[in-house]
Write an enzyme that holds these catalytic residues in place. Structure first.
Site, PDB file in Angstrom:
ATOM      1  N   GLN A 123     -26.804  11.325  84.169  1.00 45.41           N
ATOM      2  CA  GLN A 123     -27.016  12.346  83.153  1.00 45.41           C
ATOM      3  C   GLN A 123     -26.692  13.749  83.631  1.00 45.41           C
ATOM      4  O   GLN A 123     -26.446  14.636  82.807  1.00 45.41           O
ATOM      5  CB  GLN A 123     -28.459  12.274  82.646  1.00 45.41           C
ATOM      6  CG  GLN A 123     -28.739  10.961  81.919  1.00 45.41           C
ATOM      7  CD  GLN A 123     -30.179  10.851  81.433  1.00 45.41           C
ATOM      8  OE1 GLN A 123     -31.031  10.351  82.151  1.00 45.41           O
ATOM      9  NE2 GLN A 123     -30.439  11.299  80.230  1.00 45.41           N
ATOM     10  N   HIS A 170     -31.471   3.493  87.125  1.00 49.31           N
ATOM     11  CA  HIS A 170     -31.702   4.178  85.858  1.00 49.31           C
ATOM     12  C   HIS A 170     -30.514   3.903  84.929  1.00 49.31           C
ATOM     13  O   HIS A 170     -29.673   4.766  84.677  1.00 49.31           O
ATOM     14  CB  HIS A 170     -31.866   5.685  86.084  1.00 49.31           C
ATOM     15  CG  HIS A 170     -32.423   6.428  84.906  1.00 49.31           C
ATOM     16  ND1 HIS A 170     -33.638   7.080  84.936  1.00 49.31           N
ATOM     17  CD2 HIS A 170     -31.933   6.628  83.670  1.00 49.31           C
ATOM     18  CE1 HIS A 170     -33.863   7.650  83.774  1.00 49.31           C
ATOM     19  NE2 HIS A 170     -32.832   7.387  82.973  1.00 49.31           N
ATOM     20  N   ASN A 177     -36.184   1.850  86.081  1.00 45.73           N
ATOM     21  CA  ASN A 177     -36.617   2.710  84.981  1.00 45.73           C
ATOM     22  C   ASN A 177     -36.569   1.969  83.652  1.00 45.73           C
ATOM     23  O   ASN A 177     -35.557   1.347  83.312  1.00 45.73           O
ATOM     24  CB  ASN A 177     -35.708   3.944  84.902  1.00 45.73           C
ATOM     25  CG  ASN A 177     -36.137   4.910  83.817  1.00 45.73           C
ATOM     26  OD1 ASN A 177     -37.125   5.620  83.967  1.00 45.73           O
ATOM     27  ND2 ASN A 177     -35.394   4.945  82.722  1.00 45.73           N
ATOM     28  N   GLU A 178     -37.692   2.031  82.916  1.00 49.01           N
ATOM     29  CA  GLU A 178     -37.751   1.511  81.536  1.00 49.01           C
ATOM     30  C   GLU A 178     -37.181   0.109  81.411  1.00 49.01           C
ATOM     31  O   GLU A 178     -36.305  -0.156  80.569  1.00 49.01           O
ATOM     32  CB  GLU A 178     -37.032   2.455  80.578  1.00 49.01           C
ATOM     33  CG  GLU A 178     -37.717   3.790  80.401  1.00 49.01           C
ATOM     34  CD  GLU A 178     -37.053   4.666  79.344  1.00 49.01           C
ATOM     35  OE1 GLU A 178     -35.970   4.288  78.838  1.00 49.01           O
ATOM     36  OE2 GLU A 178     -37.615   5.722  79.020  1.00 49.01           O
ATOM     37  N   TYR A 211     -42.924   9.324  74.618  1.00 48.34           N
ATOM     38  CA  TYR A 211     -42.472  10.403  73.759  1.00 48.34           C
ATOM     39  C   TYR A 211     -43.157  10.413  72.398  1.00 48.34           C
ATOM     40  O   TYR A 211     -43.491  11.472  71.884  1.00 48.34           O
ATOM     41  CB  TYR A 211     -40.949  10.322  73.554  1.00 48.34           C
ATOM     42  CG  TYR A 211     -40.157  10.592  74.793  1.00 48.34           C
ATOM     43  CD1 TYR A 211     -39.785  11.881  75.138  1.00 48.34           C
ATOM     44  CD2 TYR A 211     -39.781   9.555  75.642  1.00 48.34           C
ATOM     45  CE1 TYR A 211     -39.051  12.143  76.301  1.00 48.34           C
ATOM     46  CE2 TYR A 211     -39.062   9.799  76.802  1.00 48.34           C
ATOM     47  CZ  TYR A 211     -38.697  11.091  77.124  1.00 48.34           C
ATOM     48  OH  TYR A 211     -37.995  11.342  78.270  1.00 48.34           O
ATOM     49  N   GLU A 268     -41.745  10.597  82.356  1.00 50.96           N
ATOM     50  CA  GLU A 268     -40.966  11.278  81.320  1.00 50.96           C
ATOM     51  C   GLU A 268     -41.878  11.567  80.140  1.00 50.96           C
ATOM     52  O   GLU A 268     -42.597  10.686  79.664  1.00 50.96           O
ATOM     53  CB  GLU A 268     -39.785  10.420  80.830  1.00 50.96           C
ATOM     54  CG  GLU A 268     -38.656  10.257  81.824  1.00 50.96           C
ATOM     55  CD  GLU A 268     -37.454   9.542  81.202  1.00 50.96           C
ATOM     56  OE1 GLU A 268     -37.304   9.589  79.960  1.00 50.96           O
ATOM     57  OE2 GLU A 268     -36.687   8.923  81.951  1.00 50.96           O
ATOM     58  N   TRP A 276     -39.774  15.808  80.970  1.00 47.52           N
ATOM     59  CA  TRP A 276     -38.363  15.496  80.761  1.00 47.52           C
ATOM     60  C   TRP A 276     -37.806  16.533  79.820  1.00 47.52           C
ATOM     61  O   TRP A 276     -38.266  16.658  78.698  1.00 47.52           O
ATOM     62  CB  TRP A 276     -38.213  14.093  80.158  1.00 47.52           C
ATOM     63  CG  TRP A 276     -36.771  13.657  80.096  1.00 47.52           C
ATOM     64  CD1 TRP A 276     -35.927  13.781  79.026  1.00 47.52           C
ATOM     65  CD2 TRP A 276     -36.011  13.062  81.153  1.00 47.52           C
ATOM     66  NE1 TRP A 276     -34.686  13.308  79.351  1.00 47.52           N
ATOM     67  CE2 TRP A 276     -34.718  12.857  80.660  1.00 47.52           C
ATOM     68  CE3 TRP A 276     -36.292  12.697  82.472  1.00 47.52           C
ATOM     69  CZ2 TRP A 276     -33.716  12.284  81.433  1.00 47.52           C
ATOM     70  CZ3 TRP A 276     -35.295  12.131  83.227  1.00 47.52           C
ATOM     71  CH2 TRP A 276     -34.015  11.928  82.702  1.00 47.52           C
TER      72      TRP A 276
END
Length: 503
Positions: free
Chosen positions: A52, A151, A196-197, A340, A404, A447
Site C-alpha cells: 500500500q 498482508h 493479517n485478516e 471499522y 487497524e 489506520w
C-alpha cells in the site's frame, strides 16, 4: 495545490492550531480523556502495509505478488502500488513524521517477494538491507516496530506453482520465510503478527473474489473464471492456521528464549447486531459473530472450529488431526484486531444443499453492508466495546492489540478531516472503557499513517493522518487536522471531541 503549499508556512501552522482549539470549543457532549488514563505499557501507534505504501515494485530484486497481479488486472479501483507513497525511498522522512506525531509504535508489513523473490530459496540482499535500515531507523527514534509477515501479498511465484494458500505446501514455505524474518530482525522486533485478516482474506479472495487472488465461483458470484466458493475459503483459513502455528512452534523452539518476543495472529472483526428484536435475528447476529470471529478464535482457544460451523459446512470444512489441533491450540501470544464498523444482521435460512453452499449460505444470515460501502463510516464506538467484551468473555481474555481502526473519507486534498477526529476520539474512548472494564487490550494502532493504496477503491478513499500528493513528483506529505489531534493525545494533552452542532 495552493492550500497545501500554504500549510508549509509557520503562520499557517498557527492558524491550524487555532482551528483545532476553535473546533474543540464549538462542541457539545464533550468526553475528555488523556494518554495518562491508559494503563502502563499500553502502546499507541499507527500502521500501513508494504504494497500500500512502499512502491519500488520493480526495483532491487522484488518480484510480483498476487496483489500486484490483482491490481494490474484492473481491480483495486484501477490503481496499483508500483509507486504508491514511495516509502521504499522516503522512509527516513516518514519516520521523522512519526516522531513529529508522537507515535510510540509503528505497524508495517514485510513484502515477502521483496525479501525472498522466489517465495522460497535465496534471500534478496537489497530487500534485507531495506528492512534492516527501516527497523533501525524506527528504533533509533524510539519507535517500537510491530511487524506483519503476510498482508494479502503472497509471492506470485508460489501462487503459480501450487495455488498458494490453497495448498498444504504453503505451511513449509511460510515457516521458512518466518524463520528468515525471526533470524534477521528478531533481535530488534518484539511483536510479530503472522497473517493479517485471515478471515476476510479467505472470504474476499476465495468466496466473493473482490480481493487477491480474486477466486470465486457460480452461483455465488457472477463473472468468475476460476475458484470454488464452496470449499476454498475453508481450506485457506485452515492453511493459515497451520502455517501460523508452525511458525509459532519454530519461534518458541529456536528464538523465544533469546529474543523474548511475542507472536500473534490478526482477524477482521466487524461487530454484528440483530436487525430487529425478533429472536431469529438475535440468533442470526450471534451466529454471524461466531462465524467471523469463532472461525479463528475457537481453534486457538479450544483446538477446533465452532460446532455450528462444522454442522453447517459438513465435509467442506477441513478437520484438524490430533497433532494439528494440539499445535494450533494456544499458539498465539496475542490477537491483532482490525475493526471499522458495526453492521446489522437478519436471519436468512438457507435452502441450498449443504455440499454446494458457500460461507455466506452456511452462516444463514443476511448482512447489511451499506455502511462498508459508504464514503464515511458511521460512528458507532459501542460496537468496538462490545466486540472487546465478547472476546474477553468467550475466549479467555487473551491480550489484544487493535491493529487497524480508522475513518474512511474521500481523498480530495482537504486537510480539515474533522470527521476522522470525531471517529478516532469516540473509538479510542470505547477502548479506554473496555480496558477499565477488564479487557486485556494492550495497544491501539490507528489506520493509517499515510494515505496509501486501499485494497477496495485504490486511491479514492483516504484513511491517513498524512495526505500524500500523488500529483507531486516528490510525493510530498501534508499533515491533516487529525495528525495534530493524535499528536496532542500521544504527547499527554487532554483531548476532547464530539459532533458539531447541526442546528
Amino acid at each position: 495545490m495552493m492550500m497545501l503549499q500554504n500549510l508549509q508556512s509557520n503562520f499557517s501552522f498557527l492558524v491550524l492550531i487555532f482551528s483545532i482549539q476553535l473546533l474543540l470549543v464549538i462542541v457539545f457532549c464533550v468526553d475528555n480523556y488523556s494518554r495518562g488514563d491508559f494503563p502502563p505499557g499500553f502502546v499507541f501507534g499507527a500502521g500501513t502495509s508494504a504494497y500500500q505504501v512502499e512502491g519500488a515494485a520493480f526495483e532491487d530484486g522484488r518480484t510480483p505478488s498476487i496483489w500486484d497481479t490483482f491490481a494490474h488486472a484492473g481491480f483495486s479501483g484501477g490503481a496499483n502500488g508500483d509507486i504508491a507513497c514511495d516509502v521504499y525511498h522516503k522512509y527516513k522522512d516518514d519516520v521523522q513524521l512519526m516522531v513529529d506525531t508522537g507515535l510510540e509504535a509503528y505497524k508495517f508489513s514485510i513484502s515477502w517477494s521483496r525479501l525472498i523473490p522466489g517465495g522460497r530459496g535465496p534471500v534478496n540482499p537489497k530487500g534485507l538491507q531495506f528492512y534492516n535500515n527501516y527497523i533501525d531507523e524506527l528504533i533509533s527514534h524510539g519507535i517500537q516496530p510491530h511487524v506483519t509477515l503476510f498482508h494479502s501479498d503472497l509471492p506470485q511465484a508460489l501462487e503459480d506453482e501450487y495455488g498458494g494458500w490453497l495448498s498444504r505446501k504453503i505451511v513449509k514455505d511460510f515457516t521458512a520465510y518466518a524463520e528468515v524474518c525471526f533470524k534477521e530482525f528478531g533481535d530488534r522486533v518484539m511483536y510479530w503478527t503472522t497473517i493479517n485478516e485471515a478471515n476476510i482474506y479467505a472470504i474476499g479472495g476465495y468466496d466473493y473474489g473482490f480481493t487477491p487472488p480474486g477466486r470465486c465461483s457460480l452461483p455465488f458470484v457472477v463473472n468468475c473464471s476460476r475458484g470454488n466458493s464452496s470449499t476454498e475459503p475453508y481450506m485457506v483459513v485452515h492453511n493459515t492456521l497451520l502455517a501460523h502455528s508452525s511458525a509459532m512452534e519454530l519461534y518458541r523452539r529456536n528464538f523465544k528464549s533469546t529474543q523474548r518476543g511475542f507472536v500473534g495472529f490478526n482477524i477482521y472483526g466487524m461487530w454484528f447486531v440483530p436487525y430487529s428484536n425478533a429472536t431469529v435475528d438475535v440468533i442470526a447476529a450471534q451466529r454471524a459473530n461466531e462465524f467471523y470471529i469463532g472461525w479463528i478464535m475457537n481453534p486457538f482457544v479450544f483446538g477446533d472450529y465452532p460446532s455450528i460451523m462444522k454442522k453447517a459446512a459438513g465435509a467442506r470444512i477441513p478437520t484438524f488431526t490430533t497433532y494439528e489441533a494440539k499445535l494450533v491450540k494456544g499458539s498465539v501470544d496475542f490477537i491483532g484486531l482490525n475493526h471499522y464498523i458495526t453492521v446489522s444482521v437478519k436471519d436468512r435460512p438457507s435452502s441450498i444443499e449443504k455440499h454446494s453452499r458457500d460461507f455466506g449460505a452456511d452462516m444463514a444470515a443476511e448482512v447489511s453492508l451499506e455502511a462498508l460501502a459508504a464514503d464515511q463510516y458511521p460512528v458507532m464506538p459501542s460496537g468496538l466495546y462490545e466486540l472487546l467484551e465478547y472476546l474477553k468473555e468467550a475466549y479467555g481474555n487473551l491480550p489484544i492489540y487493535i491493529q487497524e481502526n480508522g475513518q474512511k473519507t474521500l481523498r480530495n486534498g482537504t486537510l480539515n478531516d474533522t470527521s476522522r477526529i470525531e471517529y478516532l476520539h469516540a473509538y479510542i474512548g470505547s477502548v479506554l472503557d473496555a480496558v477499565r472494564n477488564g479487557s486485556n487490550t494492550r495497544g491501539y494502532f490507528a489506520w493509517s499513517f499515510l494515505d496509501g493504496l486501499e485494497l477496495l477503491g485504490g486511491y479514492v478513499p483516504s484513511y491517513g493522518f498524512y495526505y500524500v500528493d500523488l500529483d507531486d513528483n516528490e510525493l510530498r506529505r501534508y499533515p491533516k487536522l487529525s495528525a495534530y489531534w493524535y499528536a496532542n493525545l500521544l504527547k499527554g494533552k487532554e483531548v476532547q471531541f464530539s459532533k458539531l452542532r447541526t442546528n
